[in-house]
Structure formats: C-alpha cells, structure tokens
Design a protein around this motif. Structure first.
Motif, mmCIF file in Angstrom:
data_model
loop_
_atom_site.group_PDB
_atom_site.id
_atom_site.type_symbol
_atom_site.label_atom_id
_atom_site.label_comp_id
_atom_site.label_asym_id
_atom_site.label_seq_id
_atom_site.Cartn_x
_atom_site.Cartn_y
_atom_site.Cartn_z
ATOM 1 N N TRP A 45 1.033 -1.221 0.139
ATOM 2 C CA TRP A 45 0.012 0.020 -0.015
ATOM 3 C C TRP A 45 0.815 1.243 -0.080
ATOM 4 N N LEU A 46 0.440 2.138 -0.955
ATOM 5 C CA LEU A 46 1.209 3.421 -0.932
ATOM 6 C C LEU A 46 0.380 4.550 -0.495
ATOM 7 N N ILE A 47 0.503 5.113 0.575
ATOM 8 C CA ILE A 47 -0.520 6.085 1.200
ATOM 9 C C ILE A 47 0.193 7.424 1.168
ATOM 10 N N THR A 48 -0.641 8.441 0.516
ATOM 11 C CA THR A 48 -0.121 9.744 0.611
ATOM 12 C C THR A 48 -1.252 10.792 0.779
ATOM 13 N N HIS A 129 -1.214 4.402 10.719
ATOM 14 C CA HIS A 129 -1.706 3.376 9.777
ATOM 15 C C HIS A 129 -0.755 3.292 8.586
ATOM 16 N N THR A 130 0.443 3.320 8.785
ATOM 17 C CA THR A 130 1.558 2.959 7.895
ATOM 18 C C THR A 130 2.666 2.421 8.599
ATOM 19 N N ASP A 131 3.596 1.609 8.110
ATOM 20 C CA ASP A 131 4.743 0.902 8.432
ATOM 21 C C ASP A 131 5.971 1.505 8.371
ATOM 22 N N ALA A 132 5.859 2.406 7.576
ATOM 23 C CA ALA A 132 7.516 3.200 7.168
ATOM 24 C C ALA A 132 6.960 4.354 6.419
ATOM 25 N N PRO A 160 9.141 0.490 15.466
ATOM 26 C CA PRO A 160 9.846 -0.162 14.367
ATOM 27 C C PRO A 160 9.358 0.851 13.154
ATOM 28 N N TYR A 161 9.731 1.759 12.994
ATOM 29 C CA TYR A 161 9.081 2.602 11.778
ATOM 30 C C TYR A 161 10.399 3.089 10.892
ATOM 31 N N PRO A 162 10.713 2.769 9.812
ATOM 32 C CA PRO A 162 11.872 3.213 9.156
ATOM 33 C C PRO A 162 11.262 4.611 8.263
ATOM 34 N N VAL A 163 12.252 5.370 8.522
ATOM 35 C CA VAL A 163 11.990 6.801 7.909
ATOM 36 C C VAL A 163 12.871 7.072 6.682
#
Length: 194
Positions: A45-48, A129-132, A160-163
């Motif tokens: 999922w790409l969320i923007t 609602h996102t993982d990264a 654990p959330y890569p930026v």
C-alpha cells in the motif's frame, strides 16, 4: 500487509508550476525507483495525501507502477473535509481524477479545516496506519513537510518505523543520470539523421 506513507515538498516549494517542468521528471525518476525498492521489499500500500507536489505526483506514479506491480494499492488521505476546495478548477480536477484512480480515497476529519489540531491528528493517523515513511525532503531547505518528518522521526524512536529520505543530493544524482540519457538520445538522433 506493509503500508508506506509518502510525502514531501509542495510543488511551489520546489518552484514547479507546470507538470512539464524538467524538475518533475527528475523527481519522478528518484521517487519511482524508491517506490520500486519499497514494493520489492514487501510494501503493498502506498499512502499519501492530496497536496500539490510530491504527494499528488507520488500517487500518480504509484498508480502508474500498477502495470509492473498489479498487487500494489494506492490510497489518498486528506487531513480534513473539502480539502483543496479553494484551489483553481484545474487543480481541483486533477485531485478529483487522482482520487477516482486511487484504490482508496478518504479524509481523516469529516469537518472542514478548523484548527491545527486537525493537522496533528492527520500526522498521528498516518503514523498509526503506515509501517514506514518516504520523504522527499532536505533539511537544508525547510518546507511544510518538516513537521511530518519530525513527527515520523520521533515516532521511529519508540516504534519499528523506518523513515527513508530522498534529499537534494539524491535528486542531483537522478538529474545527472537524466541529463546523460538525454545526451545519449540526442547523439543517437543526430547519428540516425546523418
């Protein structure tokens, strides 16, 4: 399921006022490559958001990537109701078409803009609602997405959330590659014409 939040500069912060601006092509190359890498690592999922600039371009490029990655889904989340209602008709139409083309489009708040709290709630919603996250941002050139970046980095300190960040150095590399390819194309055409 793995969800990636994509955001960054508004188009005016990049001095981009037309879709045909060569800067858009350079940004597209860098962002699409980053999206491909994320998809190949399991993002589905790409969320923007709906902002003019990186957010809308990323949504469009995500939709374009469906031809290579049919499993990918694109969502556009507005921070509040009637987002963009003050825009000119052309920009309203572009947003409406993107929302139609996306797999999912909604808003975090069902009321029109009333206070900055809605923007903080939007940041929190996106983080939860996102993982990264993927930001097109360079700390030497502050912009409105600085607030989202700081929120994501703070969130990453305890989750654990890569930026991931595409900065101006990476965009310059993409520009150099683009320029080299354009030169090769030009040389080929000259060779074919002679």
């Amino acid at each position: 399921m793995s969800r990636l939040w994509i955001t960054g500069y508004r188009s005016y912060e990049l001095n981009v006022f037309q879709e045909k601006d060569p800067k858009v092509e350079v940004i597209k190359r860098a962002v699409k490559q980053a999206l491909r890498n994320q998809i190949e690592q399991g993002v589905d999922w790409l969320i923007t958001g709906p902002q003019l600039g990186i957010e809308q371009w990323s949504a469009r490029w995500g939709i374009d990537l469906k031809s290579d990655y049919p499993e990918i889904k694109v969502a556009i989340m507005a921070p509040f109701a009637e987002f963009g209602s003050q825009w000119n008709d052309d920009n309203k139409a572009k947003l409406s078409q993107l929302q139609t083309d996306a797999d999912f489009a909604d808003q975090v708040s069902d009321t029109k803009y009333r206070s900055p709290a809605q923007l903080r709630n939007y940041q929190e919603f996106m983080l939860m609602h996102t993982d990264a996250a993927l930001f097109v941002y360079d700390s030497e050139y502050p912009g409105k997405s600085e607030f989202e970046l700081k929120a994501a980095q703070q969130f990453a300190e305890t989750h654990p959330y890569p930026v991931n960040i595409i900065d101006f150095d990476q965009l310059q590399e993409a520009a150099n590659e683009y320029e080299e390819e354009q030169e090769e194309i030009k040389m080929q055409r000259n060779h074919e014409d002679s």
